[in-house]
Design an enzyme around this catalytic site. Sequence first.
Site, PDB file in Angstrom:
ATOM      1  N   GLY A 322       0.836  -1.208   0.000  1.00 11.39           N
ATOM      2  CA  GLY A 322       0.000   0.000   0.000  1.00 11.39           C
ATOM      3  C   GLY A 322       0.866   1.251   0.000  1.00 11.39           C
ATOM      4  O   GLY A 322       0.552   2.239  -0.664  1.00 11.39           O
ATOM      5  N   TRP A 325       2.397   1.701  -3.422  1.00 13.18           N
ATOM      6  CA  TRP A 325       1.387   2.156  -4.392  1.00 13.18           C
ATOM      7  C   TRP A 325       1.429   3.683  -4.529  1.00 13.18           C
ATOM      8  O   TRP A 325       1.160   4.232  -5.594  1.00 13.18           O
ATOM      9  CB  TRP A 325      -0.001   1.706  -3.903  1.00 13.18           C
ATOM     10  CG  TRP A 325      -1.137   2.299  -4.681  1.00 13.18           C
ATOM     11  CD1 TRP A 325      -1.679   1.820  -5.831  1.00 13.18           C
ATOM     12  CD2 TRP A 325      -1.867   3.494  -4.381  1.00 13.18           C
ATOM     13  NE1 TRP A 325      -2.694   2.626  -6.265  1.00 13.18           N
ATOM     14  CE2 TRP A 325      -2.835   3.671  -5.394  1.00 13.18           C
ATOM     15  CE3 TRP A 325      -1.800   4.440  -3.355  1.00 13.18           C
ATOM     16  CZ2 TRP A 325      -3.716   4.737  -5.403  1.00 13.18           C
ATOM     17  CZ3 TRP A 325      -2.680   5.494  -3.373  1.00 13.18           C
ATOM     18  CH2 TRP A 325      -3.627   5.645  -4.383  1.00 13.18           C
ATOM     19  N   HIS A 326       1.805   4.368  -3.435  1.00 15.22           N
ATOM     20  CA  HIS A 326       1.796   5.832  -3.460  1.00 15.22           C
ATOM     21  C   HIS A 326       2.840   6.435  -4.391  1.00 15.22           C
ATOM     22  O   HIS A 326       2.690   7.574  -4.824  1.00 15.22           O
ATOM     23  CB  HIS A 326       1.981   6.399  -2.046  1.00 15.22           C
ATOM     24  CG  HIS A 326       0.739   6.315  -1.232  1.00 15.22           C
ATOM     25  ND1 HIS A 326       0.368   5.179  -0.571  1.00 15.22           N
ATOM     26  CD2 HIS A 326      -0.246   7.216  -0.988  1.00 15.22           C
ATOM     27  CE1 HIS A 326      -0.791   5.383   0.052  1.00 15.22           C
ATOM     28  NE2 HIS A 326      -1.178   6.612  -0.189  1.00 15.22           N
ATOM     29  N   GLY A 327       3.909   5.729  -4.657  1.00 13.07           N
ATOM     30  CA  GLY A 327       4.899   6.298  -5.558  1.00 13.07           C
ATOM     31  C   GLY A 327       6.140   5.454  -5.682  1.00 13.07           C
ATOM     32  O   GLY A 327       6.384   4.555  -4.870  1.00 13.07           O
ATOM     33  N   PHE A 495       0.072  10.318  -7.377  1.00 11.09           N
ATOM     34  CA  PHE A 495       0.013   8.877  -7.172  1.00 11.09           C
ATOM     35  C   PHE A 495      -0.802   8.186  -8.261  1.00 11.09           C
ATOM     36  O   PHE A 495      -0.865   7.028  -8.357  1.00 11.09           O
ATOM     37  CB  PHE A 495      -0.583   8.550  -5.796  1.00 11.09           C
ATOM     38  CG  PHE A 495       0.108   9.289  -4.687  1.00 11.09           C
ATOM     39  CD1 PHE A 495       1.482   9.463  -4.713  1.00 11.09           C
ATOM     40  CD2 PHE A 495      -0.584   9.823  -3.633  1.00 11.09           C
ATOM     41  CE1 PHE A 495       2.126  10.161  -3.708  1.00 11.09           C
ATOM     42  CE2 PHE A 495       0.042  10.511  -2.611  1.00 11.09           C
ATOM     43  CZ  PHE A 495       1.399  10.686  -2.659  1.00 11.09           C
TER      44      PHE A 495
END
Lengths: 495, 359
Positions: A322, A325-327, A495
Amino acid sequence: MPFNSYPYIVFILAVVLAFLLLERRFPWAKRAFLLLISYAFYAWWRADFVLLLVGSTIVNYAIGGEITRRHSLLKSVRELLLAGLIFNLGLIGLFKYAGLFVASADGLLGLSYPIPHLFLPLAISFFTFEQISYLVDAAEGKAQRYSFLDYALFVSYFPHLIAGPIVRYNDLIPQFSQSRTPVERDNDLSLGVTLFTIGLAKKTLIADNLAPFADVVFTAAHQGMALSTTDAWLGTLFFAFQIYFDFSAYTDMALGSSCMLGIRLPFNFNSPYKSESIIEFWRRWHISLSTFLRDYLYFKLGGNRKGAPRRYANLMITMLLGGLWHGANWTFMIWGGLHGFYLIVNHIWRNLWANADLKLPPILKSLAHPASVFLTFAATTVAWVVFRSEDFPSAMLMLRGLCGEGGRSSLITFSPLAAVALIALFAIVWFAPNSMEMTWSYRPALDPPIGTSNVRQIRRLRWQPSRGTAVAFGLVCIAAVLALSNLSPFIYFQF
Amino acid sequence: MMSPKRYLVWFLSVVTLAIAALVAFNAFADYYILHDRNGPSIQTVSGFERVLKPAWIDSIEPSLVFVGSSRMREGFDPVLIDPTFHVNSFDYGVSSITAYEARRFTQDALGHPSVKTIVMALDAFTGNGEAQKIGPGFDELRLTVTADGKPTPRRPLWIFTTRYLSGGAAGMHALGLYMLLQLGPGQTASDRPDLFNAYSHMTTNIFRRDLTNRDERVLRMGPWQHQQFEATLGALCHRGDVRTILFFPPDNYAMIDRYLHNDRKDFIAFKETVLADVERHNATCEGKVALFDFLNHNAITDDVLKNGRSADYIDLIHFRPPVGMRLLRRMLGNGGKDSHLGVELTGPSTTLLSGQKPD
């Protein structure tokens, strides 16, 4: 097209007017109109990448359709699902993570592969995740077969396209064909403009004014400057508030835009800094992402069904992914890992507490709630340091500054104005009702998913259409528009 | 409680009326400031200059542009300059300019075909690190070109919204209009130093206070600032049609003394680095750059307070517009009694980089 821009304001006005006309005269054309307008919205950023969005939609629709067909014939769908996952994860891996992985491999193994610098398509993380959820549900026989028009609109529907909320096809698609009465339409419009105004004001009047203070400190850390305790704390706190208002602003504007078109998006933000535990924090912050991760990753890994150690491992894996996933930066993964660690500690503590069966004296009981809220805020704020830092060394410099082991920088003055601003910000995030609570009697969003926090019922500051609120929100809207001239993108847009 | 429909009508009426009033006010004030005889003096005023100046330069279409910090903003008043030098000048000075902004404003000026001369003060390229990359109110969408030199997409839209719909523009317009309306018949900004700070005089109190406040100040060019300076020269390289003049601004010698005392090595390195870069640039580029040093002992920096006030300075680093005129005369080559003011480092003169008095 960012929501906080003049073109978007003109765009949404034009879209709503045209939609109202279509709704009345040609209701059959509503969906096609919304689809075209959504592609136009995406094309404003980069027209050529609309092809990628359309291509990804076609491939997923085809795979999803075949999965549904095979499932109805009781045939195996495993290979097709795998192909769909490889396609989607391959796409996001190629565009978003290839550079990070190659650079990391080069660094770790002493290789010299050229680092690909691919242009990151806007919203790829969002539309990929949404389509994965469709494929997984189709493979489990939960997905209904929809027309391509509905499916394409679900993927590209502009209010959620760029930065969420992450929507589920079965939440959104049935709403596309619904009609509304004139009273419902008027309710939707008045609620929509109000929510949009609240969001715009949070963004331009609060978040954007905090950004320069946070930026100056984190940029200095990135350059290797040893930060003083004051700078480190002020920079960290300002960023904690900036991301809070930035993301909640975006969510309000997305929900408000969609409300005007009569479509409700998922409930996504519920005063996360009021949480008294990290578990609760994740039920209030980016709710659509945390429920997606819970349903499609944590549960698929086994959730809590295979004993405590496995549960904690699953939690950690979910949070690490998770975070990533942000970057494409390891700092995001570390941030996710920190939250995974917090969650594990939180669960262990809960179990211990439940088993110990202790009775607290009333004085301690009354202190427990504020202390828990404060501790949760402190833990999430420390994690934001890693999230915002450009790299691990600069995060360490920030953390050293927070611990009083930094240097003597003086980038921000702790002026009386800064003190008042901080007190006001704390008061808002801890005590003020949020936009959902204020407008909940008009249902601005879909109901909160099961297992997340409910919307608190409030008596004061509840929004109701009246002359006073119309003038007040009109003036707030003007103040927010006046501050629009410095276009500053939403943090979650990256993102 | 009212019906949602009526709520909507009220809400939209308030917003529409307020926006119409705002646009009307901004349009009127903008026109007034740009067409009033004393209007250009508003360019010396501190406020929301980053917001409006990129729009104003479009309307003014200047031939001569001053780029730099508040030293430039206060020190060069087009109302004085234009009739004397027969030019159409524009003061692009902004408070606390950063190296990045100086580079971007130069690129913006180069994007206007009317611009034939750029004068820039080099203090913009001092500092350490890129922590403050941009100042509040700076938005690159308003500039003619992007950082890599390509035309800014949809710029007319950003200029329009900035000029007529932004709070920054409304603030600057209101301030400008107020100041111009305060001038009596026949008065100019120089007659009202109480309003136009650029024309005020440093007093003994200001001198003392400034010396205390700036006691630890240094003048040093960090690596990132240097990088921005090189990028600025790069943007000028193929522009043989534009004359560029760079100068080390004449801070009061009491201040130069602090720079030398606090960090002499980096102060000299700053000047040497600039000189080396300019020489390299001139050897290879079509667009030549002239470099002047006024950051040394000279007739301006040696200013002494007479009867408790300075003739040349507002404070220890900001010089007054009449000094700007003298500097300009010297740099444009018609200096008269100021022909020997400072040092032309790209000319035949002896270089006195340390800023100290020659023995």
